[in-house]
Scaffold this active site. Sequence first.
Site, mmCIF file in Angstrom:
data_model
loop_
_atom_site.group_PDB
_atom_site.id
_atom_site.type_symbol
_atom_site.label_atom_id
_atom_site.label_comp_id
_atom_site.label_asym_id
_atom_site.label_seq_id
_atom_site.Cartn_x
_atom_site.Cartn_y
_atom_site.Cartn_z
ATOM 1 N N HIS A 77 0.878 -1.168 0.000
ATOM 2 C CA HIS A 77 0.000 0.000 0.000
ATOM 3 C C HIS A 77 0.915 1.217 0.000
ATOM 4 O O HIS A 77 1.997 1.168 0.585
ATOM 5 C CB HIS A 77 -0.831 0.079 1.289
ATOM 6 C CG HIS A 77 -1.725 -1.065 1.536
ATOM 7 N ND1 HIS A 77 -1.342 -2.179 2.216
ATOM 8 C CD2 HIS A 77 -3.021 -1.255 1.212
ATOM 9 C CE1 HIS A 77 -2.360 -3.014 2.301
ATOM 10 N NE2 HIS A 77 -3.382 -2.488 1.704
ATOM 11 N N ASP A 111 2.370 1.784 3.352
ATOM 12 C CA ASP A 111 3.346 0.800 3.857
ATOM 13 C C ASP A 111 4.755 1.262 3.515
ATOM 14 O O ASP A 111 5.715 0.979 4.236
ATOM 15 C CB ASP A 111 3.185 -0.578 3.191
ATOM 16 C CG ASP A 111 1.828 -1.202 3.402
ATOM 17 O OD1 ASP A 111 1.133 -0.811 4.343
ATOM 18 O OD2 ASP A 111 1.460 -2.095 2.596
ATOM 19 N N MET A 129 2.511 -5.762 -7.854
ATOM 20 C CA MET A 129 1.203 -5.186 -7.531
ATOM 21 C C MET A 129 1.361 -4.056 -6.522
ATOM 22 O O MET A 129 2.260 -4.075 -5.688
ATOM 23 C CB MET A 129 0.318 -6.298 -6.950
ATOM 24 C CG MET A 129 -1.047 -5.888 -6.475
ATOM 25 S SD MET A 129 -1.113 -5.371 -4.746
ATOM 26 C CE MET A 129 -1.685 -6.858 -3.945
ATOM 27 N N GLU A 161 -11.128 -6.502 -4.790
ATOM 28 C CA GLU A 161 -11.064 -7.557 -3.760
ATOM 29 C C GLU A 161 -12.256 -7.449 -2.807
ATOM 30 O O GLU A 161 -12.426 -6.450 -2.114
ATOM 31 C CB GLU A 161 -9.753 -7.410 -2.981
ATOM 32 C CG GLU A 161 -9.620 -8.426 -1.857
ATOM 33 C CD GLU A 161 -8.289 -8.310 -1.128
ATOM 34 O OE1 GLU A 161 -7.379 -7.617 -1.626
ATOM 35 O OE2 GLU A 161 -8.158 -8.931 -0.058
ATOM 36 N N LYS A 203 -14.772 -8.552 0.419
ATOM 37 C CA LYS A 203 -14.737 -9.074 1.784
ATOM 38 C C LYS A 203 -16.114 -8.804 2.394
ATOM 39 O O LYS A 203 -16.671 -7.719 2.179
ATOM 40 C CB LYS A 203 -13.638 -8.347 2.580
ATOM 41 C CG LYS A 203 -13.380 -8.954 3.946
ATOM 42 C CD LYS A 203 -12.207 -8.254 4.638
ATOM 43 C CE LYS A 203 -11.921 -8.895 5.985
ATOM 44 N NZ LYS A 203 -10.861 -8.202 6.729
ATOM 45 N N GLU A 205 -9.773 -13.504 -2.286
ATOM 46 C CA GLU A 205 -8.946 -13.929 -1.156
ATOM 47 C C GLU A 205 -9.614 -15.108 -0.449
ATOM 48 O O GLU A 205 -10.797 -15.045 -0.096
ATOM 49 C CB GLU A 205 -8.739 -12.777 -0.170
ATOM 50 C CG GLU A 205 -8.040 -13.259 1.106
ATOM 51 C CD GLU A 205 -7.575 -12.156 2.027
ATOM 52 O OE1 GLU A 205 -7.069 -11.138 1.533
ATOM 53 O OE2 GLU A 205 -7.713 -12.329 3.253
ATOM 54 N N HIS A 215 -11.509 -14.360 2.793
ATOM 55 C CA HIS A 215 -12.708 -13.528 2.698
ATOM 56 C C HIS A 215 -13.924 -14.336 2.273
ATOM 57 O O HIS A 215 -15.029 -14.109 2.766
ATOM 58 C CB HIS A 215 -12.465 -12.349 1.758
ATOM 59 C CG HIS A 215 -11.394 -11.428 2.259
ATOM 60 N ND1 HIS A 215 -10.929 -10.361 1.560
ATOM 61 C CD2 HIS A 215 -10.688 -11.436 3.432
ATOM 62 C CE1 HIS A 215 -9.997 -9.732 2.252
ATOM 63 N NE2 HIS A 215 -9.820 -10.384 3.385
ATOM 64 N N ASP A 253 -5.276 -13.644 -3.622
ATOM 65 C CA ASP A 253 -4.723 -13.521 -2.269
ATOM 66 C C ASP A 253 -4.870 -14.862 -1.566
ATOM 67 O O ASP A 253 -5.985 -15.290 -1.234
ATOM 68 C CB ASP A 253 -5.458 -12.428 -1.472
ATOM 69 C CG ASP A 253 -4.909 -11.034 -1.759
ATOM 70 O OD1 ASP A 253 -4.025 -10.908 -2.638
ATOM 71 O OD2 ASP A 253 -5.356 -10.078 -1.102
ATOM 72 N N ASP A 274 -11.479 -12.247 10.785
ATOM 73 C CA ASP A 274 -10.467 -12.272 9.733
ATOM 74 C C ASP A 274 -9.152 -12.833 10.288
ATOM 75 O O ASP A 274 -8.422 -12.123 10.972
ATOM 76 C CB ASP A 274 -10.291 -10.821 9.269
ATOM 77 C CG ASP A 274 -9.386 -10.698 8.075
ATOM 78 O OD1 ASP A 274 -9.093 -11.716 7.430
ATOM 79 O OD2 ASP A 274 -8.972 -9.566 7.796
ATOM 80 N N ASP A 330 -6.526 -14.546 8.511
ATOM 81 C CA ASP A 330 -5.322 -14.307 7.681
ATOM 82 C C ASP A 330 -4.160 -15.238 8.012
ATOM 83 O O ASP A 330 -3.018 -14.794 8.199
ATOM 84 C CB ASP A 330 -4.845 -12.841 7.843
ATOM 85 C CG ASP A 330 -5.644 -11.874 6.982
ATOM 86 O OD1 ASP A 330 -6.293 -12.313 6.020
ATOM 87 O OD2 ASP A 330 -5.602 -10.664 7.275
ATOM 88 N N ASP A 350 -1.450 -13.168 1.288
ATOM 89 C CA ASP A 350 -1.943 -12.051 2.096
ATOM 90 C C ASP A 350 -2.287 -12.610 3.466
ATOM 91 O O ASP A 350 -3.437 -12.904 3.766
ATOM 92 C CB ASP A 350 -3.172 -11.420 1.435
ATOM 93 C CG ASP A 350 -3.600 -10.164 2.169
ATOM 94 O OD1 ASP A 350 -2.866 -9.740 3.083
ATOM 95 O OD2 ASP A 350 -4.664 -9.621 1.849
HETATM 96 C C1 GLT Z 1 -5.674 -5.695 4.354
HETATM 97 C C2 GLT Z 1 -6.745 -6.674 3.941
HETATM 98 C C3 GLT Z 1 -6.353 -7.444 2.751
HETATM 99 C C4 GLT Z 1 -6.176 -6.622 1.523
HETATM 100 C C5 GLT Z 1 -5.049 -5.701 1.618
HETATM 101 C C6 GLT Z 1 -5.044 -4.810 0.396
HETATM 102 S S1 GLT Z 1 -4.891 -4.894 3.097
HETATM 103 O O1 GLT Z 1 -4.707 -6.348 5.098
HETATM 104 O O2 GLT Z 1 -7.072 -7.534 5.024
HETATM 105 O O3 GLT Z 1 -7.224 -8.501 2.492
HETATM 106 O O4 GLT Z 1 -5.843 -7.502 0.467
HETATM 107 O O5 GLT Z 1 -5.562 -3.555 0.622
HETATM 108 MN MN MN Z 2 -6.346 -9.530 0.752
HETATM 109 MN MN MN Z 3 -7.847 -10.664 4.639
#
Ligand code: GLT
Ligand code: MN
Ligand code: MN
Length: 389
Positions: A56, A59, A90, A183, A185, A219, A222, A247, A257, A259, A289
């Site tokens: 980002h 970042d 990206m 993306e 979510k 993702e 998500h 992702d 979430d 991750d 991700d």
């Molecule tokens: C954030 C989010 C991710 C996204 C990123 C891109 S940032 O951490 O949870 O799923 O892909 O903005």
């Molecule tokens: Mn993501």
């Molecule tokens: Mn995520």
Amino acid sequence: MEDLYQPKPEHRFTFGLWTVGSVGRDPFGAPVRQALQPWELVYLLAEAGAYGVNFHDDDLIPFGASASEREAILKRFKQALKDTGLVVPMATTNLFGHPIFKDGAFTSNDPRVRAFALQKTMRAMDLGAELGAKVYVFWGGREGVDTDAAKNPVDAIKRFREAINFLCEYNIDQGYGFKFALEAKPNEPRGDIYFPTTGAYLAFINTLDHPEMVGVNPEVAHEHMAGLNFLHAVAQAWEAGKLFHIDLNDQNYVRFDQDWRFGAQNLKQAFFLVKFLEDVGYEGSRHFDAHAYRTEDYEGVKDFARGCMRTYLVLKEKACRWNADPEIQGLLQEVNADDGSMLPYTGKYSRKKAEQLKSLEFDVDKIASRGLQYEKLDQLANEILLGIR
Ligand code: GLT
Ligand code: MN
Ligand code: MN
């Protein structure tokens, strides 16, 4: 002997600066790791064996940094890329962290916030383009509501469309050649986020001025948060020619979430996903991700990054085994057998076909009584995964 599970540039494994750079802050606890500089993260990723690094805007260049700070950071970051050979495939915009985005960015009720979000995104696109990025991700983390009293959901869709159309024109005007990847979510950080699934974005894309420029970035976590089958979302995106990025991570179903490291939770889903990406010949980044557990120091972060890539490569090798297994392939051939006898009645419509089909006699009991052997097939999948086949 060659290590099959050693990541190589051709595997296109990438990580975001925010992934290995996560300091482990969560809603209940303070950071557990000292923040590293972006260039330090490039060296860490190179050591783990990654091919690329994504970011980002914030970042890399902290929000509000001066021009000279920007220059100094970019110099060191570019040097780290040069030293390691890592690339930047990206880039994306942080449209969720600063309090100005507390009620969304492109869908905020405040036109000044919407305009600021466009400004921030154009500047971030300039930064991404300068570092060679070709995919530009849009994750609308704050684009939603905590109460439907606050916003008209149709206005939100129209505002989001207007923003993406504006930025597509900017992309063309500047000659950046970005492909945009949206993306989805379902929730978190907002109570409800607009366009909650990949399917929702796929439908939206066709309403844009430049649909060919825009695809999706599904993702794993998500879709799992929404209790959905991720592979099916990816397959639909692929079939529509819209899988511009992906992702990878993991997540228990219908939870917050998480991750997690790729394959940490649902190995079997991860297997069918990897098999799909490899079988269809997806050529984009395999972007992880995800975050290391909060229990880890930076050695643990490297273990996390290596684990993501290694699991992908192990599953890729398992997919080869699946494709080469005569018993599995025999079963698949049997269940997909087609003697052509239905061809005169099906496929492209004609009135004649329809009439003939309406009067055709089916032995429904015989067809229905056939066992499909999916128990055997699924067990064979398990045995491949468990390493005894
Ligand atoms: C954030 C989010 C991710 C996204 C990123 C891109 S940032 O951490 O949870 O799923 O892909 O903005
Ligand atoms: Mn993501
Ligand atoms: Mn995520």
